[in-house]
Design a protein around this motif. Structure first.
Motif, PDB file in Angstrom:
ATOM      1  N   SER A  51     -13.258   6.135  12.888  1.00  0.00           N
ATOM      2  CA  SER A  51     -12.611   5.377  13.576  1.00  0.00           C
ATOM      3  C   SER A  51     -12.209   3.828  12.915  1.00  0.00           C
ATOM      4  N   ASN A  52     -11.638   2.499  12.517  1.00  0.00           N
ATOM      5  CA  ASN A  52     -11.341   1.807  12.536  1.00  0.00           C
ATOM      6  C   ASN A  52     -10.112   1.174  12.542  1.00  0.00           C
ATOM      7  N   ASP A  53      -9.916  -0.515  12.463  1.00  0.00           N
ATOM      8  CA  ASP A  53      -8.083  -0.647  12.391  1.00  0.00           C
ATOM      9  C   ASP A  53      -7.707  -1.188  10.928  1.00  0.00           C
ATOM     10  N   ASN A  54      -7.960  -0.027  10.292  1.00  0.00           N
ATOM     11  CA  ASN A  54      -7.028   0.039   9.165  1.00  0.00           C
ATOM     12  C   ASN A  54      -6.736   1.071   8.923  1.00  0.00           C
ATOM     13  N   LEU A  55      -5.881   1.738   9.565  1.00  0.00           N
ATOM     14  CA  LEU A  55      -5.384   2.844   9.226  1.00  0.00           C
ATOM     15  C   LEU A  55      -4.020   3.001   8.780  1.00  0.00           C
ATOM     16  N   ASN A  56      -3.157   3.708   8.458  1.00  0.00           N
ATOM     17  CA  ASN A  56      -2.295   2.828   8.099  1.00  0.00           C
ATOM     18  C   ASN A  56      -1.004   4.652   7.557  1.00  0.00           C
ATOM     19  N   LEU A  57      -0.127   4.940   7.579  1.00  0.00           N
ATOM     20  CA  LEU A  57       0.632   5.974   7.535  1.00  0.00           C
ATOM     21  C   LEU A  57       1.754   5.882   6.429  1.00  0.00           C
ATOM     22  N   VAL A  58       1.696   6.624   5.338  1.00  0.00           N
ATOM     23  CA  VAL A  58       2.093   6.038   3.759  1.00  0.00           C
ATOM     24  C   VAL A  58       2.771   7.362   3.851  1.00  0.00           C
ATOM     25  N   SER A  59       4.377   6.605   2.966  1.00  0.00           N
ATOM     26  CA  SER A  59       4.818   8.498   2.256  1.00  0.00           C
ATOM     27  C   SER A  59       5.691   7.545   0.851  1.00  0.00           C
ATOM     28  N   VAL A  60       6.817   8.571   0.607  1.00  0.00           N
ATOM     29  CA  VAL A  60       7.176   8.119  -0.325  1.00  0.00           C
ATOM     30  C   VAL A  60       8.918   7.343   0.037  1.00  0.00           C
ATOM     31  N   GLU A  61       9.515   7.325  -0.294  1.00  0.00           N
ATOM     32  CA  GLU A  61      10.984   6.653   0.808  1.00  0.00           C
ATOM     33  C   GLU A  61      10.854   7.507   1.597  1.00  0.00           C
ATOM     34  N   GLN A  62      12.124   8.793   0.966  1.00  0.00           N
ATOM     35  CA  GLN A  62      12.293   9.994   1.945  1.00  0.00           C
ATOM     36  C   GLN A  62      11.531  10.695   1.723  1.00  0.00           C
ATOM     37  N   GLY A  63       9.645  11.152   2.419  1.00  0.00           N
ATOM     38  CA  GLY A  63       9.280  12.271   1.616  1.00  0.00           C
ATOM     39  C   GLY A  63       8.701  13.066   2.661  1.00  0.00           C
ATOM     40  N   GLU A  64       8.991  14.393   2.752  1.00  0.00           N
ATOM     41  CA  GLU A  64       8.818  15.147   3.527  1.00  0.00           C
ATOM     42  C   GLU A  64       6.994  15.264   3.905  1.00  0.00           C
ATOM     43  N   ARG A  65       6.656  14.287   3.573  1.00  0.00           N
ATOM     44  CA  ARG A  65       5.220  14.680   3.895  1.00  0.00           C
ATOM     45  C   ARG A  65       4.724  12.453   3.881  1.00  0.00           C
ATOM     46  N   ILE A 120     -13.547   9.926  -2.637  1.00  0.00           N
ATOM     47  CA  ILE A 120     -13.335   8.456  -1.891  1.00  0.00           C
ATOM     48  C   ILE A 120     -14.058   7.285  -2.599  1.00  0.00           C
ATOM     49  N   PRO A 121     -13.472   6.457  -2.836  1.00  0.00           N
ATOM     50  CA  PRO A 121     -11.964   5.705  -2.467  1.00  0.00           C
ATOM     51  C   PRO A 121     -10.904   6.428  -2.962  1.00  0.00           C
ATOM     52  N   TYR A 122      -9.934   6.886  -2.358  1.00  0.00           N
ATOM     53  CA  TYR A 122      -8.603   7.010  -3.281  1.00  0.00           C
ATOM     54  C   TYR A 122      -7.590   5.197  -2.888  1.00  0.00           C
ATOM     55  N   GLN A 123      -7.094   5.583  -4.167  1.00  0.00           N
ATOM     56  CA  GLN A 123      -6.231   4.135  -4.009  1.00  0.00           C
ATOM     57  C   GLN A 123      -4.886   4.730  -4.606  1.00  0.00           C
ATOM     58  N   ILE A 124      -3.794   4.969  -3.472  1.00  0.00           N
ATOM     59  CA  ILE A 124      -2.318   5.246  -3.669  1.00  0.00           C
ATOM     60  C   ILE A 124      -1.394   4.919  -4.443  1.00  0.00           C
ATOM     61  N   LEU A 125      -1.127   5.995  -4.893  1.00  0.00           N
ATOM     62  CA  LEU A 125       0.968   5.193  -5.810  1.00  0.00           C
ATOM     63  C   LEU A 125       1.874   6.106  -5.537  1.00  0.00           C
ATOM     64  N   GLY A 126       2.926   5.114  -5.281  1.00  0.00           N
ATOM     65  CA  GLY A 126       4.172   5.819  -5.243  1.00  0.00           C
ATOM     66  C   GLY A 126       4.711   5.483  -3.650  1.00  0.00           C
ATOM     67  N   ILE A 127       3.596   4.742  -2.729  1.00  0.00           N
ATOM     68  CA  ILE A 127       3.937   3.718  -1.716  1.00  0.00           C
ATOM     69  C   ILE A 127       5.494   3.742  -1.979  1.00  0.00           C
ATOM     70  N   ASP A 128       6.866   4.450  -0.702  1.00  0.00           N
ATOM     71  CA  ASP A 128       7.921   3.928  -0.602  1.00  0.00           C
ATOM     72  C   ASP A 128       9.172   4.121  -1.573  1.00  0.00           C
ATOM     73  N   SER A 129       8.337   4.748  -2.905  1.00  0.00           N
ATOM     74  CA  SER A 129       8.988   5.136  -4.060  1.00  0.00           C
ATOM     75  C   SER A 129      10.037   5.408  -3.133  1.00  0.00           C
ATOM     76  N   ALA A 130      11.425   5.002  -4.368  1.00  0.00           N
ATOM     77  CA  ALA A 130      12.218   6.226  -4.301  1.00  0.00           C
ATOM     78  C   ALA A 130      12.580   7.037  -5.582  1.00  0.00           C
ATOM     79  N   HIS A 131      12.288   6.961  -6.415  1.00  0.00           N
ATOM     80  CA  HIS A 131      12.104   8.098  -7.702  1.00  0.00           C
ATOM     81  C   HIS A 131      11.046   8.928  -7.424  1.00  0.00           C
ATOM     82  N   VAL A 132       9.681   9.069  -7.145  1.00  0.00           N
ATOM     83  CA  VAL A 132       8.805  10.134  -6.713  1.00  0.00           C
ATOM     84  C   VAL A 132       9.521  10.928  -5.467  1.00  0.00           C
TER      85      VAL A 132
END
Length: 599
Positions: free
Chosen positions: A254-268, A291-303
């Motif tokens: 548990s920590n305060d650096n948690l985020n929820l991420v997805s593509v613009e209209q993703g199913e997951r 780990i650590p993972y870096q995320i590609l495509g956050i909020d993308s409308a093309h993937v």
């Protein structure tokens, strides 16, 4: 055996063959009748269903157009009855007391699906047990009580997973009514302490010690340090000890650096731990050894989904296998940064992300159809970033950007496929369009679509350097069903014919044994008849009313045994004629014996 020059065994064989083909014809007719009956029933059921559907639709329209709606609720009064307009349909509350019926209006839109009368509390069109409607009150966060019993009542309906296709059809056929596919879930909380909804949490409540999510206990949750990961998401939260997905404590720190991420209209939607680089999808946690993972495509409308990069490779989540998979090696050099949601760079090159599907053509009776082979997310290289120069952000980069490479200009898109812009990178081939993009401040999606349609922007393809691919197996459900149906139908028919044939074969064997016995007994008379043709003709003139002796009676008995063998009526008549002839012979034989005695 021959009688009067005719072979009795061939007559018997022909009769058996006629009987066999008659049986086959009977089986075929029976099966044909069954098929016709089934088709008639299906057509009748379809007509009745169509009529009932139309009647229900007309009634629903009358209720919606002419009914009296209860404030902002889902309830409607029409012609002395109460209806619930939900689940995309209208249902009657059959036990509702119309005089005391009222909606439960607290000013919260989440209460618009709840109502009471003097007898019951209603959730949609469902009666909730153990709640006194006269003392019914809201506790907040979708929790309710009558002072004794406590319930969680959901404002989101779900599909009834216990309903099968057969149960829907059976309900319609037997009771001639539509099965309810959806319902509002509810949960009774077994507690002796007073519950209260937790502020800023949509589905959480507590009794001061224990914490509940949608009526289910969250083990060891700490009420006083509980926080939401995202205020717009109700399923992820954490306290000083754990990170939770609904009621499940995840194996993450548990920590305060948690985020929820997805593509613009993703199913997951993924949970990303920005402190440690962990990733999880609901209860599934990505392999921690990478780990650590870096995320590609956050909020993308093309993937259509995200990619996850670590020093050990590029990874993605495969919804078919429901596991993390490796797309390939880490191709990036140094730090990876976002230029736009679909355009990235490392220390050396510029890349863009783009989803595409691969299909194959399948020939059918009516032409060709496309069969999905795979869904892919490609990483495409645009070459070294030192060769590229950014010229302008269009609408602060929310629409896209203009870039230059050499003496050519390019448009990098950030609108995406949901704005009908299919590609990420376009070459600007029209000077007037280039000038417009560079000099105009407010450029909307209509302008970009128009430029693409008029071929003033031409899609540019980079080199695909890595691919995350989800492969699909072709579904043969329809073909399998048809094959099973035909195999079963014809298999049963063949089995019935085979059993019938075996039974007839046994009968033929028994008849053959009887025939042989009769043939031996008739052999003498057959020879006598064939060798005394002239005498037989004279004997035919003698009246046949003469009674025979014992030998004649024996012959009649044997002839009677033959009759059941011959099924055809014409053959039976022929046999009667032969019997007559034999009677003549026997009579003649007896007369000759009398003459000898007189001499």
């Amino acid at each position: 055996m021959k009688i009067n020059g005719e072979d009795l065994s061939s007559i018997e064989k022909n009769a058996n063959e006629i009987e066999y083909y008659k049986s086959l014809n009977t089986i075929f007719k029976k099966n044909l009748i069954i098929i016709i009956i089934v088709l008639i029933l299906l057509i009748l059921f379809g007509v009745i269903s169509l009529y009932k559907t139309e009647s229900e639709y007309n009634l629903n329209q009358k209720i919606l157009n002419n009914g009296q709606k209860y404030e902002k609720s889902i309830y409607i009064k029409y012609e002395g009855k109460i209806y619930c307009n939900s689940f995309g349909d209208i249902y009657q509350l059959k036990d509702a007391d119309i005089d005391s019926f009222k909606t439960f209006d607290t000013g919260d839109y989440r209460d618009n699906y709840i109502a009471t009368d003097k007898n019951n509390v209603y959730l949609g069109n469902t009666t909730i047990p153990d709640l006194n409607p006269n003392r019914f009150k809201s506790l907040g966060s979708n929790y309710y009580s009558d002072g004794v019993n406590y319930y969680f009542l959901s404002d989101n309906y779900i599909r009834n997973e216990d309903i099968s296709t057969w149960s829907i059809v059976k309900e319609y056929i037997i009771h001639f009514k539509k099965k309810q596919l959806y319902f509002y879930p509810f949960k009774k909380i077994e507690t002796t302490k007073a519950l209260k909804g937790i502020e800023n949490f949509r589905y959480l409540a507590s009794d001061g010690e224990k914490v509940y999510y949608k009526g289910e206990l969250i083990e060891n949750a700490d009420l006083y340090t509980l926080k939401a990961v995202d205020k717009y998401n109700d399923d992820y939260f954490y306290d000083k000890n754990n990170i939770y997905y609904k009621t499940k404590a995840l194996n993450l720190s548990s920590n305060d650096n948690l985020n929820l991420v997805s593509v613009e209209q993703g199913e997951r939607t993924y949970l990303y731990d920005g402190l440690n680089g962990n990733v999880s999808l609901e209860e599934y946690i990505f392999d921690k050894k990478y780990i650590p993972y870096q995320i590609l495509g956050i909020d993308s409308a093309h993937v259509k989904d995200l990619l996850f990069v670590s020093k050990d490779g590029i990874f993605f989540y495969n919804p078919e296998t429901k596991e993390q998979e490796r797309a390939g090696d880490n191709i990036f050099k140094g730090k990876v940064e976002n230029i736009l949601s679909s355009v990235i760079s490392d220390d050396k090159n510029i890349y863009y992300l783009h989803s595409y599907n691969i299909y194959r053509k399948k020939r059918t009776k009516h032409g060709y159809i496309d069969i999905l082979v795979s869904k892919n997310i490609g990483i495409f290289s645009l070459g070294e970033k030192k060769d590229w120069e950014k010229i302008k952000d269009i609408d602060s980069g929310t629409t896209g950007q203009v870039w230059k490479k050499g003496n050519k200009y390019y448009y990098f898109d950030d609108l995406g496929v949901y704005q009908l812009i299919d590609d990420v990178v376009y070459e600007i081939v029209d000077n007037a369009s280039l000038k417009y993009l560079l000099e105009t401040n407010n450029i909307n999606d209509d302008t970009i679509r128009e430029f693409v349609r008029d071929k003033k922007l031409i899609a540019f393809k980079g080199e695909e350097v890595s691919t995350a691919s989800i492969k699909y197996k072709e579904s043969h459900g329809a073909e399998i069903f048809l094959a099973v149906f035909l195999t079963t139908f014809f298999g049963i028919s063949i089995l019935m014919i085979s059993l019938k044939w075996k039974a007839q074969k046994k009968d033929r064997e028994k008849l053959e044994e009887e025939r042989k016995k009769i043939e031996k007994q008739m052999e003498f008379w057959d020879n006598y008849y064939n060798n005394n043709e002239e005498e037989k003709k004279e004997d035919e003139k003698i009246p046949t009313s003469y009674k025979s002796y014992d030998d004649e009676e024996e012959i009649k008995k044997e002839i009677d045994k033959i009759k059941p063998i011959v099924k055809n009526s014409d053959d039976i008549e022929g046999l009667k004629k032969r019997e007559k002839k034999i009677n003549s012979i026997i009579k003649n034989f007896n007369v000759d014996e009398l003459d000898e005695e007189e001499k």
